[in-house]
Design a protein around this motif. Structure first.
Motif, PDB file in Angstrom:
ATOM      1  N   THR A 177      -5.712   1.380  -4.788  1.00 39.65           N
ATOM      2  CA  THR A 177      -5.394   2.221  -3.631  1.00 39.65           C
ATOM      3  C   THR A 177      -4.432   1.529  -2.666  1.00 39.65           C
ATOM      4  O   THR A 177      -3.952   2.175  -1.724  1.00 39.65           O
ATOM      5  CB  THR A 177      -6.672   2.636  -2.861  1.00 39.65           C
ATOM      6  N   ASP A 201      -1.424   3.586  -2.514  1.00 38.96           N
ATOM      7  CA  ASP A 201      -1.521   4.736  -1.600  1.00 38.96           C
ATOM      8  C   ASP A 201      -1.468   4.300  -0.143  1.00 38.96           C
ATOM      9  O   ASP A 201      -0.868   4.988   0.703  1.00 38.96           O
ATOM     10  CB  ASP A 201      -2.822   5.504  -1.853  1.00 38.96           C
ATOM     11  N   LYS A 208     -10.426   0.342  -6.657  1.00 41.26           N
ATOM     12  CA  LYS A 208     -10.218   0.293  -5.208  1.00 41.26           C
ATOM     13  C   LYS A 208      -8.943  -0.491  -4.876  1.00 41.26           C
ATOM     14  O   LYS A 208      -8.187  -0.107  -3.976  1.00 41.26           O
ATOM     15  CB  LYS A 208     -11.433  -0.349  -4.536  1.00 41.26           C
TER      16      LYS A 208
END
Length: 364
Positions: free
Chosen positions: A312, A315, A309
């Motif tokens: 991310t 991103d 997680k």
């Protein structure tokens, strides 16, 4: 302070004032928004000059957590607690257990964690009274020291920012100036060094500087000289408000990406970085590894899941840069927009669901 007017202006949901005469507890729990899920935010203990200052800090920090959690992709809203008192001499067991009972009374609307002036030991005392607390001792199933995880999140965020500025996320051969080499920054330096980056470091703690020099072959500079060094990336990892009128003219970096909170002294300084073509990684997006990590405790902590997680963040920053280009705005505004758009999508989805449910019931 016109509390209801302030809450209405910035769309706060709830403020809870907690008092326990015997222990000396005076706490303010601010819940900003629970659209995405229960509010998660730490408990800060501080000697505030006035009660109004304590209210303002709780409200400001709670709203910040809404944005941080939303931008991190967590199913959590934003909240914060401030306890009025001197963390060095006013703490006692009764205080934190009384506070834990107040949290329990909110029935899961608010989940706390440690913050400035509070410790893992304080969270353990809160945990005696409620399960709605994270950052407790590993013996209770917690994630332990968050610094390495926060550092890893900043590292992947630096890579995403390098991709935006240079067209490649490789940090090999890049010169990175790291301001502050505390626990988070030292772990960040380790990742940067292992990828082949050249490090320039500074800190008011000379031992911390020497540790980085010895471990990573970093070059040490004076604390006042870090802003103007020749580098590709400037990573502020200590104090806030380091991007200001005095430092911006000195910057030679093409990227500002680091772990520090509240890096922009004022919003206009984010505008200035944008005008200069410097890629700025909004702090609450890049340094979200810690909150992502403790949030995983709510599911029964799994380090592998938590680290995936945290990855991310790469991103999330890419989305921020895409929004900045799409809307022709500075990245600090694009980060807010990323969070706001996610919250608004959930509100619309929930509203549509309720409308559909009403139609089904009405047809019956």
């Amino acid at each position: 302070m016109e509390l209801f007017k302030y809450m209405e202006t910035y769309d706060y949901e709830q403020v809870v004032v907690c008092q326990d005469k015997q222990s000396g507890l005076k706490a303010i729990i601010a819940i900003h928004d629970t659209t995405l899920g229960p509010a998660l935010g730490g408990t800060r203990m501080w000697m505030y000059d006035t009660e109004e200052a304590a209210f303002e800090d709780a409200l400001r920090l709670a709203k910040g957590m809404t944005y941080k959690n939303a931008a991190a992709g967590l199913n959590l809203g934003g909240g914060k607690t401030v306890i009025i008192g001197d963390p060095r001499k006013d703490k006692n067991e009764e205080m934190f257990r009384a506070f834990g009972r107040y949290i329990q009374g909110l029935n899961g609307r608010y989940i706390t964690a440690e913050d400035v002036g509070t410790t893992v030991e304080d969270m353990d005392l809160i945990h005696e009274e409620t399960d709605y607390v994270t950052g407790i001792s590993p013996a209770f199933g917690s994630s332990g020291n968050p610094s390495p995880v926060t550092a890893y999140g900043v590292y992947v965020g630096v890579k995403a920012s390098a991709k935006e500025a240079f067209g490649s996320d490789s940090l090999e051969g890049k010169t990175i100036a790291v301001q502050g080499v505390g626990n988070v920054a030292f772990n960040l330096c380790k990742h940067l060094h292992e990828e082949g980056a050249n490090l320039i470091v500074t800190d008011i703690n000379k031992e911390a500087v020497q540790r980085a020099v010895d471990a990573f072959g970093a070059k040490a500079v004076d604390v006042n000289d870090i802003y103007g060094v020749d580098c590709d990336i400037y990573a502020p990892c200590a104090l806030g408000a380091v991007i200001n009128d005095e430092t911006i003219p000195q910057l030679k970096a093409k990227v500002v990406a680091g772990a520090a909170n509240n890096q922009l002294k004022e919003d206009r300084h984010g505008d200035q970085l944008n005008e200069m073509g410097i890629v700025y990684a909004p702090d609450y997006v890049i340094n979200a590894g810690g909150v992502i990590n403790v949030a995983d405790e709510l599911y029964g902590y799994n380090q592998e899941r938590a680290m995936k997680k945290v990855e991310t963040i790469y991103d999330n920053l890419t989305k921020v840069y895409d929004i900045a280009r799409r809307d022709n705005i500075p990245t600090y505004l694009a980060a807010d927009r990323l969070a706001e758009e996610r919250i608004e999508r959930m509100r619309k989805s929930r509203s549509q669901f309720l409308q559909n449910g009403h139609h089904i019931l009405s047809r019956r």
